[in-house]
Design an enzyme around this catalytic site. Sequence first.
Site, PDB file in Angstrom:
ATOM      1  CG  ASP A 185      -5.689   5.428  -2.982  1.00  0.00           C
ATOM      2  OD1 ASP A 185      -4.655   5.129  -2.497  1.00  0.00           O
ATOM      3  OD2 ASP A 185      -6.877   5.043  -2.376  1.00  0.00           O
ATOM      4  CG  ASP A 230      -2.134   0.771   1.039  1.00  0.00           C
ATOM      5  OD1 ASP A 230      -2.268   1.669   0.089  1.00  0.00           O
ATOM      6  OD2 ASP A 230      -3.065   0.839   1.889  1.00  0.00           O
TER       7      ASP A 230
HETATM    8  N1  GUN Z   1      -6.376   1.013   3.083  1.00  0.00           N
HETATM    9  C1  GUN Z   1      -7.645   0.952   3.600  1.00  0.00           C
HETATM   10  N2  GUN Z   1      -8.289   1.887   2.613  1.00  0.00           N
HETATM   11  C2  GUN Z   1      -7.500   2.292   1.916  1.00  0.00           C
HETATM   12  C3  GUN Z   1      -7.651   3.314   0.849  1.00  0.00           C
HETATM   13  O1  GUN Z   1      -8.850   3.894   0.484  1.00  0.00           O
HETATM   14  N3  GUN Z   1      -6.486   3.536  -0.072  1.00  0.00           N
HETATM   15  C4  GUN Z   1      -5.376   2.990   0.260  1.00  0.00           C
HETATM   16  N4  GUN Z   1      -4.245   3.306  -0.558  1.00  0.00           N
HETATM   17  N5  GUN Z   1      -5.359   2.081   1.155  1.00  0.00           N
HETATM   18  C5  GUN Z   1      -6.347   1.823   2.052  1.00  0.00           C
END
Ligand code: GUN
Length: 613
Positions: free
Chosen positions: A122, A87
Amino acid sequence: MFQIKKRDGLARIGELELPHGKVQTPTLMPVINPNMDFISPSEMERIGAQMFITNSYIIMSTPSLRERAKEEGVHSIVGTERPIMTDSGAFQGHMYGKVRTENLEVVSFQKEIGVDIATILDIFSEPHFTYEEAKHSVEETYRRGKEAVEAHPDMNLAGPVQGSIYEDLREESARLMSSLDFAIHPIGGVVPLMENYRYVDLARVIISSKKGLNPSRPVHLFGAGHPMVFPMAALLGCDLFDSSSYAKYAYAGRIMFPRGTEKPAKLHPSPSPSPPRPTPTPADPRKMPDEERHRLLALHNLYVSFSEIRRVREAIRKGTLWEMVEQRARARPELLDALRTITEYNEYLERFEPRTRRSTFLYSGWEGLKRPGIERAARDAERLALESPRRFLPEAEHPYSRTYSEEMRSKERLGISSPFGPVPIELDSTYPFGQSIFPEMLDKDVGERMKEYEGGDGERVSDRDIETVRTIARFQFGDKGAKLLLDGKITVVKSKKTGKIRNVMVDGEHVLSLRAEDGLFTLKLAGGERLHRSEFPAYRVVVSDGDEFIRDGKNVFARFVADMDPKLKPADECIVVNRNDELLGVGQVILNREEALAFNRGVAVKVREGKKD
Ligand code: GUN
């Protein structure tokens, strides 16, 4: 990269191929916190983890980890050779308001450390956002997505769908992100919905996102890690889940179950007899040292989560996912509300619903009768039942033809006032009418509706077998298709053993066979030739290439599908033609039109018979 192996409505068992191996979906990616490792990835793999997710932003902002990751790669840091998704820090933006990185910087870093799937930075769209704020999150996320895809066309990138709780924005965001070359699409901004049991909003967000997404891309529900949401989210087309919930709940002294979350105190002396335990004898977790308790509870939570994922996969395989969702919805009123909300979207969901399932319909509440496939079948049966005078008999033991054998000897047109609604007796063995179990004591309004139709007089029918063939054919192929298929002198071949109709001959040609399991027809080549007289594109799957393979009886792969009748649904019988509309064979549809055109892997039609030149 992704192909469907089995499906049940929008839910699918898929195979996702990544640089570090293949992953079977639906699956859960446990979140690995690189600063805390109280359960090793190999332990998690033993419980069922096939893939992990970690946070590149945390690695990047921890100097020691950052250097190690650059030198050794992310797999060495996490301690696994399985696929790793990372992420980007957008979630930290949601938690703390700000992140100290930029989109291209964090994406390049993910590339540098060798992840299998990287996530763009994002904009987390909060549920409380105004429409304008949500719109901005959609537009800015798209802009960053475009920038990242253009800068790194060779990377597997995750393109999140945002848009808060505004359904039009979710659909628009999904369409925008799908237009870019992303490997997967997380649905973002949903953690606050799940934390607050806002499952109705969650269901609406998932469905509206799915409407705009390219169906061939895997869908990831960002931050979903409670087993309570897996069945419903999978039913609505989510393939991947991720969460640190297993650890967070463990730290809070909570244990997870598909029915909710509990304190271990209630389950003294051991939270569950089944998960692997670090202690040899059951002990009261409340009396354990902190570290030991966290580990025990986290292992329990992972075990329960993966068990539920496995049950979801099994349900998809067996065609029982709706039932599983209906049962699970009884655990939490908010889930039940979500299940009831889903029926508002039947028009969309129906496009993916198979006409038949291998499993018996088990009634567990009126919502079951609102499943998109069931509602459609009941509507079609009702039309056929009410178009000419019939005598309606009360619901009775199956098969009706045995219970009512006496009445069947008359030449009167009969129907059943069934819990599905009025059904012609000719659909006695047809799914779902013939394969259903209801309780004796039905919900009041279902019971009352049934009585409406009882009684009356039926017209005379000249031949019950031919009436049965005609009714099933109309139910399955519509009036036009039935007319084409059955135009001529109809004769039936019956099983010597059971006395049931097996084959349907028209003017001496074998046109249809009746499947014993679901009382629906399979199309023979002679039947295909008859359906081929219909107007294009009815009943057709058009292939762009490879005529001779189909003529040889080989399956149609999605990448060869040039067009398809939009009315065809999974499990429907179809004809396969080439671009000149020449008949090549007959078969059973696996993917609907939008799926067949989107996928470039996997089977779109199982061909039953090819037509030799
Ligand atoms: N982890 C939980 N929700 C989100 C999200 O909306 N975007 C990102 N990048 N990680 C997340």
